[in-house]
Motif scaffolding. Structure first.
Motif, PDB file in Angstrom:
ATOM      1  N   ILE A  85       0.961  -1.239   0.004  1.00  0.00           N
ATOM      2  CA  ILE A  85       0.120  -0.008  -0.050  1.00  0.00           C
ATOM      3  C   ILE A  85       0.908   1.245  -0.146  1.00  0.00           C
ATOM      4  CG2 ILE A  85      -1.792   0.980   1.187  1.00  0.00           C
ATOM      5  CD1 ILE A  85      -2.539  -1.715   2.362  1.00  0.00           C
ATOM      6  N   ASP A  86       1.182   1.760  -1.165  1.00  0.00           N
ATOM      7  CA  ASP A  86       2.305   2.791  -1.317  1.00  0.00           C
ATOM      8  C   ASP A  86       2.317   4.074  -0.829  1.00  0.00           C
ATOM      9  OD1 ASP A  86       0.968   3.603  -3.252  1.00  0.00           O
ATOM     10  OD2 ASP A  86       2.187   3.183  -4.890  1.00  0.00           O
ATOM     11  N   TYR A  87       1.054   4.263  -0.368  1.00  0.00           N
ATOM     12  CA  TYR A  87       0.909   5.789   0.198  1.00  0.00           C
ATOM     13  C   TYR A  87       1.046   5.618   1.523  1.00  0.00           C
ATOM     14  CZ  TYR A  87      -3.732   4.207   0.907  1.00  0.00           C
ATOM     15  OH  TYR A  87      -4.760   3.257   0.950  1.00  0.00           O
ATOM     16  N   LEU A  88       1.439   4.715   2.312  1.00  0.00           N
ATOM     17  CA  LEU A  88       1.601   4.631   3.677  1.00  0.00           C
ATOM     18  C   LEU A  88       3.094   4.842   4.028  1.00  0.00           C
ATOM     19  CD1 LEU A  88      -0.820   1.751   4.733  1.00  0.00           C
ATOM     20  CD2 LEU A  88      -1.295   4.111   4.637  1.00  0.00           C
ATOM     21  N   THR A  89       3.455   5.196   5.278  1.00  0.00           N
ATOM     22  CA  THR A  89       4.933   4.839   5.458  1.00  0.00           C
ATOM     23  C   THR A  89       4.977   3.484   6.014  1.00  0.00           C
ATOM     24  OG1 THR A  89       4.384   5.524   7.984  1.00  0.00           O
ATOM     25  CG2 THR A  89       4.752   7.354   6.297  1.00  0.00           C
ATOM     26  N   THR A  90       6.284   3.206   6.157  1.00  0.00           N
ATOM     27  CA  THR A  90       6.562   1.863   6.335  1.00  0.00           C
ATOM     28  C   THR A  90       5.887   1.376   7.904  1.00  0.00           C
ATOM     29  OG1 THR A  90       8.748   2.532   5.341  1.00  0.00           O
ATOM     30  CG2 THR A  90       8.486   0.372   6.307  1.00  0.00           C
ATOM     31  N   GLU A  91       6.045   2.477   8.830  1.00  0.00           N
ATOM     32  CA  GLU A  91       5.674   1.947   9.974  1.00  0.00           C
ATOM     33  C   GLU A  91       3.994   1.697   9.906  1.00  0.00           C
ATOM     34  OE1 GLU A  91       7.697   4.377   9.416  1.00  0.00           O
ATOM     35  OE2 GLU A  91       9.321   3.865  10.938  1.00  0.00           O
ATOM     36  N   GLU A  92       3.360   2.638   9.238  1.00  0.00           N
ATOM     37  CA  GLU A  92       1.963   2.555   9.027  1.00  0.00           C
ATOM     38  C   GLU A  92       1.341   1.277   8.313  1.00  0.00           C
ATOM     39  OE1 GLU A  92       0.591   7.166   8.581  1.00  0.00           O
ATOM     40  OE2 GLU A  92       0.970   6.239   6.900  1.00  0.00           O
TER      41      GLU A  92
ATOM     42  N   ALA B 247       6.044  12.468   4.870  1.00  0.00           N
ATOM     43  CA  ALA B 247       4.793  11.900   5.261  1.00  0.00           C
ATOM     44  C   ALA B 247       4.085  13.000   6.126  1.00  0.00           C
ATOM     45  CB  ALA B 247       4.956  10.506   5.924  1.00  0.00           C
ATOM     46  N   THR B 248       2.765  12.951   5.978  1.00  0.00           N
ATOM     47  CA  THR B 248       1.867  13.757   6.835  1.00  0.00           C
ATOM     48  C   THR B 248       0.916  13.052   7.566  1.00  0.00           C
ATOM     49  OG1 THR B 248       0.714  14.365   4.802  1.00  0.00           O
ATOM     50  CG2 THR B 248       2.463  16.142   5.800  1.00  0.00           C
ATOM     51  N   GLY B 249       0.086  13.481   8.321  1.00  0.00           N
ATOM     52  CA  GLY B 249      -1.029  13.016   8.907  1.00  0.00           C
ATOM     53  C   GLY B 249      -0.673  11.923   9.774  1.00  0.00           C
ATOM     54  N   GLY B 250      -1.323  11.745  11.006  1.00  0.00           N
ATOM     55  CA  GLY B 250      -0.984  10.723  11.940  1.00  0.00           C
ATOM     56  C   GLY B 250      -2.037   9.754  11.830  1.00  0.00           C
ATOM     57  N   LYS B 263     -10.160   0.124  10.757  1.00  0.00           N
ATOM     58  CA  LYS B 263      -8.578   0.103  10.067  1.00  0.00           C
ATOM     59  C   LYS B 263      -8.873   0.376   8.688  1.00  0.00           C
ATOM     60  CE  LYS B 263      -6.385  -1.709  13.572  1.00  0.00           C
ATOM     61  NZ  LYS B 263      -6.800  -0.685  14.565  1.00  0.00           N
ATOM     62  N   LEU B 264      -9.809  -0.347   8.215  1.00  0.00           N
ATOM     63  CA  LEU B 264      -9.872  -0.211   6.413  1.00  0.00           C
ATOM     64  C   LEU B 264     -10.269   1.274   6.148  1.00  0.00           C
ATOM     65  CD1 LEU B 264     -11.382  -3.557   5.725  1.00  0.00           C
ATOM     66  CD2 LEU B 264      -9.050  -2.704   5.296  1.00  0.00           C
ATOM     67  N   ILE B 265     -11.240   1.739   6.955  1.00  0.00           N
ATOM     68  CA  ILE B 265     -11.724   3.144   6.719  1.00  0.00           C
ATOM     69  C   ILE B 265     -10.745   4.069   6.918  1.00  0.00           C
ATOM     70  CG2 ILE B 265     -13.219   4.968   7.602  1.00  0.00           C
ATOM     71  CD1 ILE B 265     -15.481   3.165   8.166  1.00  0.00           C
ATOM     72  N   GLU B 266      -9.892   3.748   7.907  1.00  0.00           N
ATOM     73  CA  GLU B 266      -8.520   4.768   8.150  1.00  0.00           C
ATOM     74  C   GLU B 266      -7.528   4.877   6.885  1.00  0.00           C
ATOM     75  OE1 GLU B 266      -6.296   3.878  11.525  1.00  0.00           O
ATOM     76  OE2 GLU B 266      -4.745   5.075  10.972  1.00  0.00           O
ATOM     77  N   LEU B 267      -7.668   3.424   6.451  1.00  0.00           N
ATOM     78  CA  LEU B 267      -6.570   3.255   5.110  1.00  0.00           C
ATOM     79  C   LEU B 267      -7.023   4.168   3.989  1.00  0.00           C
ATOM     80  CD1 LEU B 267      -3.941   1.389   4.639  1.00  0.00           C
ATOM     81  CD2 LEU B 267      -5.756  -0.278   3.583  1.00  0.00           C
ATOM     82  N   GLU B 268      -8.441   3.793   3.669  1.00  0.00           N
ATOM     83  CA  GLU B 268      -8.951   4.776   2.676  1.00  0.00           C
ATOM     84  C   GLU B 268      -8.882   6.032   2.825  1.00  0.00           C
ATOM     85  OE1 GLU B 268     -12.109   2.453   1.368  1.00  0.00           O
ATOM     86  OE2 GLU B 268     -12.252   3.659  -0.666  1.00  0.00           O
ATOM     87  N   LEU B 269      -9.169   6.591   4.109  1.00  0.00           N
ATOM     88  CA  LEU B 269      -9.075   8.096   4.374  1.00  0.00           C
ATOM     89  C   LEU B 269      -7.593   8.407   4.077  1.00  0.00           C
ATOM     90  CD1 LEU B 269     -11.062   8.580   7.595  1.00  0.00           C
ATOM     91  CD2 LEU B 269     -11.815   9.268   5.025  1.00  0.00           C
ATOM     92  N   LYS B 270      -6.533   7.861   4.519  1.00  0.00           N
ATOM     93  CA  LYS B 270      -5.320   8.106   4.075  1.00  0.00           C
ATOM     94  C   LYS B 270      -4.895   8.355   2.580  1.00  0.00           C
ATOM     95  CE  LYS B 270      -3.023   6.871   8.450  1.00  0.00           C
ATOM     96  NZ  LYS B 270      -2.205   5.729   9.131  1.00  0.00           N
ATOM     97  N   LEU B 271      -5.438   7.121   1.919  1.00  0.00           N
ATOM     98  CA  LEU B 271      -5.438   7.398   0.419  1.00  0.00           C
ATOM     99  C   LEU B 271      -6.169   8.643  -0.128  1.00  0.00           C
ATOM    100  CD1 LEU B 271      -5.996   4.507  -1.916  1.00  0.00           C
ATOM    101  CD2 LEU B 271      -7.716   6.106  -2.387  1.00  0.00           C
ATOM    102  N   ILE B 272      -7.276   9.183   0.375  1.00  0.00           N
ATOM    103  CA  ILE B 272      -7.765  10.163  -0.042  1.00  0.00           C
ATOM    104  C   ILE B 272      -7.002  11.255   0.009  1.00  0.00           C
ATOM    105  CG2 ILE B 272      -9.915  11.559   0.154  1.00  0.00           C
ATOM    106  CD1 ILE B 272     -11.393   9.106   0.641  1.00  0.00           C
ATOM    107  N   TRP B 273      -6.421  11.418   1.409  1.00  0.00           N
ATOM    108  CA  TRP B 273      -5.674  12.661   1.746  1.00  0.00           C
ATOM    109  C   TRP B 273      -4.283  12.639   0.959  1.00  0.00           C
ATOM    110  CZ3 TRP B 273      -6.023  17.034   3.330  1.00  0.00           C
ATOM    111  CH2 TRP B 273      -4.945  17.871   3.878  1.00  0.00           C
ATOM    112  N   TRP B 330      -9.517   3.084  -7.264  1.00  0.00           N
ATOM    113  CA  TRP B 330      -8.715   3.759  -6.260  1.00  0.00           C
ATOM    114  C   TRP B 330      -7.671   2.809  -5.813  1.00  0.00           C
ATOM    115  CZ3 TRP B 330      -9.594   8.788  -7.493  1.00  0.00           C
ATOM    116  CH2 TRP B 330     -10.941   8.990  -7.684  1.00  0.00           C
ATOM    117  N   GLN B 331      -7.893   1.753  -5.424  1.00  0.00           N
ATOM    118  CA  GLN B 331      -6.795   0.776  -4.791  1.00  0.00           C
ATOM    119  C   GLN B 331      -6.229  -0.352  -5.714  1.00  0.00           C
ATOM    120  OE1 GLN B 331     -10.344  -0.033  -2.126  1.00  0.00           O
ATOM    121  NE2 GLN B 331      -9.103   0.266  -0.414  1.00  0.00           N
ATOM    122  N   GLY B 332      -6.548   0.035  -6.995  1.00  0.00           N
ATOM    123  CA  GLY B 332      -5.822  -0.798  -7.939  1.00  0.00           C
ATOM    124  C   GLY B 332      -4.524  -1.036  -7.912  1.00  0.00           C
ATOM    125  N   GLY B 333      -3.574  -0.241  -7.350  1.00  0.00           N
ATOM    126  CA  GLY B 333      -2.299  -0.259  -7.271  1.00  0.00           C
ATOM    127  C   GLY B 333      -1.898  -1.373  -6.180  1.00  0.00           C
TER     128      GLY B 333
END
Lengths: 231, 491
Positions: A85-92, B247-250, B263-273, B330-333
């Motif tokens: 999931i390439d838009y995450l940081t490694t830790e995430e 990297a931004t956003g915690g 968790k999956l929602i968080e993942l997708e929100l990060k994708l959007i952001w 969106w998650q094709g990659g």
């Protein structure tokens, strides 16, 4: 562990994989070698239920992988960057994978500890997204994530490609340790004959989708393989 | 050499996957261009009469001149939003024996034949012929046109410069933006009359044609500014391209409470952001919230029902339609990665469902003030919200298994046709037309409120049977996942 029964994949009339039978017992580590287009990756994708076979079945612990997702609980895999999931940081990313397997933050750190040598200080705490890492480092991240859940079955496609020599040797030793200490079943494809012989106790050769040789590794294996691939 | 570079550019455009993939899309695109081009031409030919009617007794050309400054400021603003920096293309040439000057000139000249620069010609030339030439003669009119085109190009290069500065010296760009906003504000407060300034400036060119030299000099100056800046920075890592962003956003710890779906929602929100294209979808969706003014502000729509139902569906559902139409592209990659993880298709879709529901409810709450136009609007919008949550989400899921094209998330959504196909248009129909069809029989029978209740009721049914519908969508997803994964791997 994994049983393949009359497995075939046909694209537009061309048979890319045709394996009548293959059994991998628990704890066995199998190296898959073959030239480009031999069907290694397609085979792995069918084992991981990413491609629907044209014919035949793959059973993981006796259950058809298509019918139930249970195999995901004990299978770790990394084929290519499409797994990251390439838009995450490694830790995430590690945290996400850890969470899926119910691991705490401490568990994740502990399980990554053996990887610190391999990571060489370039992976953790970098404050950058996985997509911005080099190919080699992405591979290290992917392999570590696959091992993170302490899987019973580990499937890796070309784990040594793109890595520098030191990293290749470190990864090789790491995989050996996993095999010896945790009796992890492994399925590894590689173009690097000597590494794959070091790690795996059994080698199968694929050619044009067919399983042409199946042998136990011994001191002559490298010689045999080199003879086989010398055209 | 220059021509070779241009030929390469031409090939890269021609061979880009988007262009080659869909003929139908290109035809639609061409029709759109023809349509807008036609509108501009039409305006150009009739502008003199139009202005004559709007400002009787005044000199048409000078009225037109008065508007030019504001026009150029708006032009700058739109360029800022939409114009892309032409940089990446030189990367493969940097290590070859081609002089840097040539490459930099190439990058700069390449930006000239763009949509933004050619569009003004479409209405300036007809206006010149119909209004300026009769009043001032061919020579002066040509000088005037030349001056205006020069200013257009000046805008082009000014923007390139400031947009490029944005990455290393954001303060420059900010100051530039503030100056423009300040000018607009001064005009609004009547301190400075842009119209008068504009009339004087562009009128001067008509009375003293040699003044054309001023914009030309400015253009040359800006071009050189760009040239020297680029020449000093022809390293990909120094330009915006390929720069690794920090990297931004915690973590969104609040979502952890909802287990794996959280968790999956968080993942997708990060994708959007963290991606350009998804972010622009969000911005676009926010703009759609103002869509209501077009219809509610107009009394004649308020008496009917069908149009209001349509608006209600759009208001609360547009974010979901915009984002959902490409699911799961969106998650094709990393689709293979998701499939091999311990995530069931049911969880995968539930996460999307529970991410979209709050968004739609939020959109509904934000658009509640439209109720001032009539309480009927609130009633209809509530029914539309229920319908969106209970039915339309599942319609989106139903069609989502056809989206086998991976999206390139790093490109902005404006002008990006990637991933858009005929199926998208087909999909929009049931989303928006179906509720109106449900309403129709009740409307014809003269019981409109029963129709609204039917729409809301259907939505409520969908919400009650949400688990079953999700399970059905998950089964459909499972049946199509190989096709999806294969498609994502290819594109």
């Amino acid at each position: 562990m994994v049983t393949i029964d009359n497995l075939q994949k046909i694209y537009n009339g061309t048979t890319v994989v045709n394996i009548p039978e293959l059994n991998i017992t628990a704890g066995e580590s199998v190296g898959v070698v073959g030239n480009n287009g031999a069907g290694k990756t397609t085979l792995f994708r069918m084992i991981l239920d990413l491609i629907r076979p044209s014919k035949g079945e793959v059973f993981s612990k006796g259950i058809n992988v298509i019918e139930s997702g249970d195999w995901k609980n004990y299978t770790g895999s990394y084929l290519d960057e499409g797994f990251l999931i390439d838009y995450l940081t490694t830790e995430e990313y590690f945290k996400f994978i850890g969470d899926l397997h119910g691991l705490s933050g401490g568990d994740v750190t502990e399980r990554l500890a053996p990887f610190m040598d391999l990571f060489n200080g370039e992976i953790m705490g970098q404050k950058k997204y996985i997509r911005d890492f080099s190919k080699g480092n992405q591979k290290k991240i992917g392999v570590a994530a696959a091992v993170l859940s302490n899987p019973e079955l580990l499937v890796l496609d070309e784990p040594f490609a793109n890595l520098d020599p030191s990293s290749q040797i470190r990864l090789k030793n790491l995989l050996k340790t996993l095999r010896e200490q945790k009796q992890m079943t492994m399925l590894i494809s590689s173009h690097d004959l000597s590494h794959v012989i070091d790690v795996c106790e059994r080698i199968v050769i694929l050619e044009k989708g067919q399983l042409v040789q199946d042998m136990q590794t011994n001191e002559n294996t490298l010689q045999e393989l080199e003879t086989y691939f010398t055209v | 050499m220059f021509l070779t570079l241009l030929a390469h550019q031409w090939r890269s455009d021609l061979r880009s996957s988007v262009f080659q993939k869909s003929l139908a899309l290109n035809i639609i695109l061409a029709l759109l261009i023809l349509y807008f081009g036609g509108i501009f031409l039409f305006i150009g030919f009739h502008l003199d009469k139009l202005l004559g009617e709007l400002y009787p007794g005044q000199n048409v050309v000078s009225v037109f001149n008065g508007m030019l400054l504001v026009y150029f400021l708006i032009d700058l603003f739109f360029r800022f939003l939409m114009q892309e920096l032409p940089v990446l293309a030189i990367q493969p040439y940097l290590h070859l024996p081609i002089s840097k000057n040539k490459l930099v000139h190439y990058v700069l000249v390449k930006s000239v034949p763009s949509f933004f620069n050619l569009l003004p010609l479409l209405f300036l030339v007809p206006f010149k012929v119909t209004a300026v030439i009769p009043a001032y003669g061919l020579g002066i009119a040509t000088g005037w046109l030349l001056a205006l085109m020069t200013v257009t190009l000046l805008n082009n290069f000014l923007l390139l410069y400031f947009k490029r500065q944005m990455s290393n010296k954001p303060l420059y760009t900010l100051a530039f933006g503030l100056v423009i906003v300040g000018l607009m504000l001064l005009d609004y407060l009547d301190v400075l009359q842009l119209q008068v300034v504009s009339q004087v400036v562009f009128g001067a060119i008509l009375s003293q044609p040699w003044l054309v030299i001023v914009p030309v000099l400015l253009l040359v100056g800006t071009y050189l500014l760009n040239f020297y800046f680029l020449k000093a920075h022809t390293y990909p890592e120094e330009l915006q391209v390929g720069k690794a962003k920090e990297a931004t956003g915690g973590d969104i710890t609040f979502l952890n409470r909802f287990g794996e779906i959280g968790k999956l929602i968080e993942l997708e929100l990060k994708l959007i952001w963290r991606h350009k294209r998804t972010k622009s979808v969000v911005t676009l969706s926010v703009m759609f919230l103002f869509y209501g003014f077009i219809f509610y502000g107009n009394g004649k729509y308020l008496d009917g029902f069908a149009m209001l139902i349509f608006v209600g569906i759009v208001l609360s559902g547009m974010t979901m339609f915009n984002y959902g139409q490409f699911l799961p592209g969106w998650q094709g990659g990393h689709f293979d990665g998701l499939l091999t993880q311990r995530i069931s298709p049911y969880q995968f879709l539930s996460a999307k469902y529970w991410m979209m529901v709050p968004v739609m409810v939020l959109a509904f709450i934000l658009t509640l003030p439209y109720g001032f136009f009539g309480y009927k609007i609130i009633l209809i919008n509530t029914a539309a919200l229920l319908y969106n949550i209970g039915v339309n989400v599942f319609v989106v899921f139903f069609f989502s298994v056809q989206n086998t094209q991976k999206l390139d998330l790093s490109k902005s959504a404006t002008f990006s046709w990637q991933g858009v196909g005929a199926s998208k248009f087909v999909m929009m129909l049931p989303l928006m037309v179906l509720p109106i069809l449900i309403y129709l029989p009740f409307g014809l029978l003269g019981v409109p409120y029963a129709g609204i209740a039917a729409i809301g009721g259907l939505g409520l049914l969908g919400i009650i049977f949400q688990k079953q519908l999700l399970q059905y969508s998950a089964n459909r997803f499972t049946a199509h996942k190989y096709k999806l994964a294969a498609g994502f791997r290819q594109s």
